[in-house]
Write an enzyme that holds these catalytic residues in place. Structure first.
Site, PDB file in Angstrom:
ATOM      1  N   ASN A   1     -24.608   8.138  14.096  1.00  0.00           N
ATOM      2  CA  ASN A   1     -24.882   7.131  13.072  1.00  0.00           C
ATOM      3  C   ASN A   1     -26.149   6.344  13.384  1.00  0.00           C
ATOM      4  O   ASN A   1     -26.922   6.011  12.487  1.00  0.00           O
ATOM      5  CB  ASN A   1     -23.681   6.192  12.914  1.00  0.00           C
ATOM      6  CG  ASN A   1     -22.636   6.802  11.990  1.00  0.00           C
ATOM      7  OD1 ASN A   1     -22.856   7.869  11.420  1.00  0.00           O
ATOM      8  ND2 ASN A   1     -21.514   6.143  11.840  1.00  0.00           N
TER       9      ASN A   1
ATOM     10  N   PHE B   1     -31.968  12.340   4.588  1.00  0.00           N
ATOM     11  CA  PHE B   1     -32.065  10.978   5.136  1.00  0.00           C
ATOM     12  C   PHE B   1     -33.505  10.535   5.303  1.00  0.00           C
ATOM     13  O   PHE B   1     -33.852   9.826   6.239  1.00  0.00           O
ATOM     14  CB  PHE B   1     -31.276  10.854   6.438  1.00  0.00           C
ATOM     15  CG  PHE B   1     -29.849  10.487   6.144  1.00  0.00           C
ATOM     16  CD1 PHE B   1     -29.004  11.407   5.563  1.00  0.00           C
ATOM     17  CD2 PHE B   1     -29.385   9.206   6.367  1.00  0.00           C
ATOM     18  CE1 PHE B   1     -27.712  11.070   5.209  1.00  0.00           C
ATOM     19  CE2 PHE B   1     -28.090   8.852   6.034  1.00  0.00           C
ATOM     20  CZ  PHE B   1     -27.250   9.783   5.455  1.00  0.00           C
TER      21      PHE B   1
ATOM     22  N   ALA C   1     -36.698   6.636   1.147  1.00  0.00           N
ATOM     23  CA  ALA C   1     -36.996   5.208   1.351  1.00  0.00           C
ATOM     24  C   ALA C   1     -36.324   4.409   0.244  1.00  0.00           C
ATOM     25  O   ALA C   1     -36.072   4.913  -0.838  1.00  0.00           O
ATOM     26  CB  ALA C   1     -38.501   5.003   1.322  1.00  0.00           C
ATOM     27  N   GLY C   2     -36.022   3.171   0.529  1.00  0.00           N
ATOM     28  CA  GLY C   2     -35.364   2.350  -0.484  1.00  0.00           C
ATOM     29  C   GLY C   2     -35.114   0.947   0.017  1.00  0.00           C
ATOM     30  O   GLY C   2     -35.922   0.376   0.762  1.00  0.00           O
TER      31      GLY C   2
ATOM     32  N   LYS D   1     -23.958   2.536  -2.321  1.00  0.00           N
ATOM     33  CA  LYS D   1     -24.536   3.838  -2.712  1.00  0.00           C
ATOM     34  C   LYS D   1     -23.743   4.318  -3.917  1.00  0.00           C
ATOM     35  O   LYS D   1     -22.680   3.759  -4.225  1.00  0.00           O
ATOM     36  CB  LYS D   1     -24.497   4.826  -1.552  1.00  0.00           C
ATOM     37  CG  LYS D   1     -23.094   5.262  -1.148  1.00  0.00           C
ATOM     38  CD  LYS D   1     -23.171   6.363  -0.114  1.00  0.00           C
ATOM     39  CE  LYS D   1     -21.812   6.998   0.100  1.00  0.00           C
ATOM     40  NZ  LYS D   1     -21.842   8.110   1.027  1.00  0.00           N
TER      41      LYS D   1
ATOM     42  N   LYS E   1     -20.326   9.945  18.208  1.00  0.00           N
ATOM     43  CA  LYS E   1     -20.166   9.273  16.908  1.00  0.00           C
ATOM     44  C   LYS E   1     -21.200   8.147  16.753  1.00  0.00           C
ATOM     45  O   LYS E   1     -21.926   8.077  15.753  1.00  0.00           O
ATOM     46  CB  LYS E   1     -18.736   8.727  16.804  1.00  0.00           C
ATOM     47  CG  LYS E   1     -18.519   7.681  15.736  1.00  0.00           C
ATOM     48  CD  LYS E   1     -18.595   8.262  14.340  1.00  0.00           C
ATOM     49  CE  LYS E   1     -18.654   7.155  13.312  1.00  0.00           C
ATOM     50  NZ  LYS E   1     -17.971   7.369  12.104  1.00  0.00           N
TER      51      LYS E   1
ATOM     52  N   LYS F   1       0.831  -1.197   0.000  1.00  0.00           N
ATOM     53  CA  LYS F   1       0.000   0.000   0.000  1.00  0.00           C
ATOM     54  C   LYS F   1       0.874   1.259   0.000  1.00  0.00           C
ATOM     55  O   LYS F   1       0.628   2.204  -0.737  1.00  0.00           O
ATOM     56  CB  LYS F   1      -0.882  -0.018   1.256  1.00  0.00           C
ATOM     57  CG  LYS F   1      -2.276   0.479   1.014  1.00  0.00           C
ATOM     58  CD  LYS F   1      -3.043   0.500   2.309  1.00  0.00           C
ATOM     59  CE  LYS F   1      -4.294  -0.350   2.225  1.00  0.00           C
ATOM     60  NZ  LYS F   1      -5.046  -0.339   3.481  1.00  0.00           N
TER      61      LYS F   1
ATOM     62  N   CYS G   1     -20.150   1.770   7.688  1.00  0.00           N
ATOM     63  CA  CYS G   1     -20.379   2.420   8.987  1.00  0.00           C
ATOM     64  C   CYS G   1     -21.718   2.078   9.636  1.00  0.00           C
ATOM     65  O   CYS G   1     -21.741   1.559  10.754  1.00  0.00           O
ATOM     66  CB  CYS G   1     -20.282   3.927   8.837  1.00  0.00           C
ATOM     67  SG  CYS G   1     -18.591   4.487   8.756  1.00  0.00           S
TER      68      CYS G   1
HETATM   69  C1  UDX Z   1     -22.122   7.224   6.927  1.00  0.00           C
HETATM   70  C2  UDX Z   1     -22.341   8.534   7.685  1.00  0.00           C
HETATM   71  O1  UDX Z   1     -23.155   9.403   6.897  1.00  0.00           O
HETATM   72  C3  UDX Z   1     -21.021   9.179   8.031  1.00  0.00           C
HETATM   73  O2  UDX Z   1     -21.250  10.345   8.806  1.00  0.00           O
HETATM   74  C4  UDX Z   1     -20.180   8.173   8.834  1.00  0.00           C
HETATM   75  O3  UDX Z   1     -18.923   8.709   9.143  1.00  0.00           O
HETATM   76  C5  UDX Z   1     -20.025   6.876   8.062  1.00  0.00           C
HETATM   77  O4  UDX Z   1     -21.302   6.377   7.701  1.00  0.00           O
HETATM   78  P1  UDX Z   1     -21.528   6.470   4.444  1.00  0.00           P
HETATM   79  O5  UDX Z   1     -21.512   5.073   4.950  1.00  0.00           O
HETATM   80  O6  UDX Z   1     -20.453   6.899   3.518  1.00  0.00           O
HETATM   81  O7  UDX Z   1     -21.504   7.512   5.673  1.00  0.00           O
HETATM   82  O8  UDX Z   1     -22.898   6.667   3.656  1.00  0.00           O
HETATM   83  P2  UDX Z   1     -24.211   7.561   3.689  1.00  0.00           P
HETATM   84  O9  UDX Z   1     -24.194   8.493   2.548  1.00  0.00           O
HETATM   85  O10 UDX Z   1     -24.456   8.154   5.006  1.00  0.00           O
HETATM   86  O11 UDX Z   1     -25.305   6.434   3.358  1.00  0.00           O
HETATM   87  C6  UDX Z   1     -25.396   5.247   4.121  1.00  0.00           C
HETATM   88  C7  UDX Z   1     -26.432   4.306   3.568  1.00  0.00           C
HETATM   89  O12 UDX Z   1     -27.731   4.784   3.832  1.00  0.00           O
HETATM   90  C8  UDX Z   1     -26.387   4.057   2.078  1.00  0.00           C
HETATM   91  O13 UDX Z   1     -26.560   2.675   1.837  1.00  0.00           O
HETATM   92  C9  UDX Z   1     -27.542   4.854   1.522  1.00  0.00           C
HETATM   93  O14 UDX Z   1     -28.066   4.290   0.336  1.00  0.00           O
HETATM   94  C10 UDX Z   1     -28.534   4.747   2.666  1.00  0.00           C
HETATM   95  N1  UDX Z   1     -29.499   5.854   2.715  1.00  0.00           N
HETATM   96  C11 UDX Z   1     -29.072   7.130   2.984  1.00  0.00           C
HETATM   97  C12 UDX Z   1     -30.855   5.615   2.524  1.00  0.00           C
HETATM   98  O15 UDX Z   1     -31.262   4.468   2.288  1.00  0.00           O
HETATM   99  N2  UDX Z   1     -31.730   6.662   2.613  1.00  0.00           N
HETATM  100  C13 UDX Z   1     -31.341   7.923   2.878  1.00  0.00           C
HETATM  101  O16 UDX Z   1     -32.203   8.806   2.945  1.00  0.00           O
HETATM  102  C14 UDX Z   1     -29.967   8.176   3.072  1.00  0.00           C
END
Ligand code: UDX
Length: 429
Positions: free
Chosen positions: A201, A242, A245-246, A313, A197, A39, A253
């Site tokens: 989440n 946030f 729906a899906g 995502k 934290k 790495k 995380c």
């Molecule tokens: C997340 C937190 O946002 C971040 O603060 C933390 O440090 C790490 O975890 P991340 O995992 O990169 O970040 O993705 P995020 O964009 O938050 O989406 C997480 C998941 O939730 C995805 O699978 C996304 O599709 C889903 N999601 C998000 C939904 O299903 N609906 C929403 O409205 C938002």
């Protein structure tokens, strides 16, 4: 060379590399230490081991300020070292802190102050301080999202810094290095920083599971969850974000941190009922597509189902805890053949989904399919020639797992359009 203080970063995974690159961008010399030689060698050549928008440019621009090494010695130059090593879950659901402990032992009590970026259970800082008397320890959890990590760092909503009274001078130094980004700084104790934290989440995950359950009820009562979310989101106490729906949340995380908080509470004697439900709702949400497909196709055995998108995502090639993994396996479990296309995650997906036929384009994935499921809302799917897609498929049926596509346009192209919590979307208004 800059006059700003040199900063150490231990562990050059996604969090570590973003942290290192962004502090270099802010004008610091950064010494990034990683134990995997391959790495480090790749980074020294300027090659990044993963895709994160904007990161390559920052690394290139700040090459002179960024040192990548497997050695410990160069870290001694730094007054503070951000620990960014992995904390994966163990079979019991606890976080595996072995990499954290190794990093702390290697840094030693006479090295730079330890600044914990990795997500750790509440109580870790206290435990570490007890095990290593004299260690300077600050908690500074990361809140970066994949795909927007660079701007999340440089335009952070807040920076949380937790320290015991003895370690306030080190916390001041951490505050000083974040000062140029102008974000609100939350100074607190270590346990509260650690909890902030996990609680953040868990709350966001709760918001997603909540809107997913509203969507499931909308499916039963003929309401449209996207309209409901729009109406709810205008209330500033709720907010519009946030509420999509899906197919549920995935990634490195949310699943890990919600589980970790649930286990942490359980280990401390408290049953976190709400969070248990949030996790369960998320598990079930990935599977709901199957009943939607069956309603149209009957038993799925012998059907060919195309998955559009596989990453957890858009804008990432990350397949960790992606809803597509459960969905593909469930479809195969029902006897369906699965084809798939993802513009970025194909390489990572191949290893985890060996039975899925990977296609070179969305159109190729759709060829001869009995139905399609939109799993990841990659922008290119919005621009697809859906009339052509309808011709290529055996039957033009689509389940839009992210409520992303234009229902009317899809219907005009001849599709039977199903979404999540939008039962009216498959018929004219
Ligand atoms: C997340 C937190 O946002 C971040 O603060 C933390 O440090 C790490 O975890 P991340 O995992 O990169 O970040 O993705 P995020 O964009 O938050 O989406 C997480 C998941 O939730 C995805 O699978 C996304 O599709 C889903 N999601 C998000 C939904 O299903 N609906 C929403 O409205 C938002």
């Amino acid at each position: 060379m800059s006059e700003k203080e040199p900063i150490g970063v231990v562990g050059l995974g996604w969090v570590g590399l973003v942290t290192a690159a962004c502090f270099a961008e802010l004008g610091h010399r950064v010494i990034g230490r990683e134990i995997e030689w391959d790495k480090v060698e790749a980074l020294q050549r300027g090659e990044l081991p993963f895709y994160e928008p904007g990161l390559q440019e920052i690394v290139e621009r700040n090459r002179e300020r960024l040192e990548f090494t497997t050695e410990l010695e160069p870290l001694r130059e730094a007054g503070i070292a951000f620990v960014c090593v992995g904390t994966p879950p163990t079979p019991s659901g606890d976080a595996d802190l072995s990499a954290v402990h190794t990093a702390i032992e290697e840094l030693g009590t006479d090295g730079p102050a330890v600044v914990m970026k990795s997500t750790v259970p509440v109580g870790t800082g206290r435990q570490i301080k007890t095990r290593h008397p004299g260690l300077t320890y600050v908690s500074c959890p990361e809140f970066l999202r994949e795909g927007t990590a660079v701007s999340d760092f440089l335009q952070a909503d807040r920076v949380v810094i937790g320290a015991d009274r003895d370690d306030e001078p080190a916390a001041d130094r951490v505050e000083a290095v974040y000062e140029p980004i102008g974000a609100p700084i939350v100074r607190t104790d270590v346990a509260s920083a650690e909890m902030t934290k996990l609680a953040s989440n868990a709350f966001l995950a709760t918001k997603i599971s909540f809107i997913n359950e509203i969507a499931n009820v909308c499916d039963e009562v003929d309401a449209d969850v996207t309209e409901v979310a729009r109406g709810m989101g205008l209330d500033p106490r709720i907010g519009p974000r946030f509420l999509s729906a899906g197919l549920g949340f995935g990634g490195s995380c949310f699943p890990k941190d919600t589980q970790a908080l649930k286990i942490l509470a359980g280990n401390s004697g408290y049953h976190f009922q709400l969070l248990s439900s949030v996790i369960e709702v998320n598990d079930l949400q990935k599977r709901r597509v199957l009943s939607k497909l069956k309603r149209h196709l009957g038993p799925l055995a012998g059907n060919r189902i195309a998955l559009l998108g596989l990453a957890f995502k858009p804008d990432t090639d990350d397949m960790r805890e992606a809803s597509s993994l459960v969905l593909a396996s469930r479809l195969q479990g029902e006897g369906a053949t699965v084809s798939a296309y993802d513009p970025f995650a194909e390489r990572n997906a191949r290893e985890q989904l060996p039975q899925v036929e990977m296609a070179a384009s969305a159109m190729d994935a759709l060829e001869g399919a009995d139905a399609a499921v939109l799993v990841t809302e990659w922008p290119e799917f919005g621009d697809l020639d859906w009339e052509e897609a309808a011709k290529r498929m055996k039957a033009p049926l689509i389940v839009d797992g992210r409520n992303f596509l234009d229902a009317e346009a899809l219907r005009a192209a001849g599709f039977v359009y199903e979404a999540i919590g939008r039962p009216g979307a498959n018929r004219p208004r």
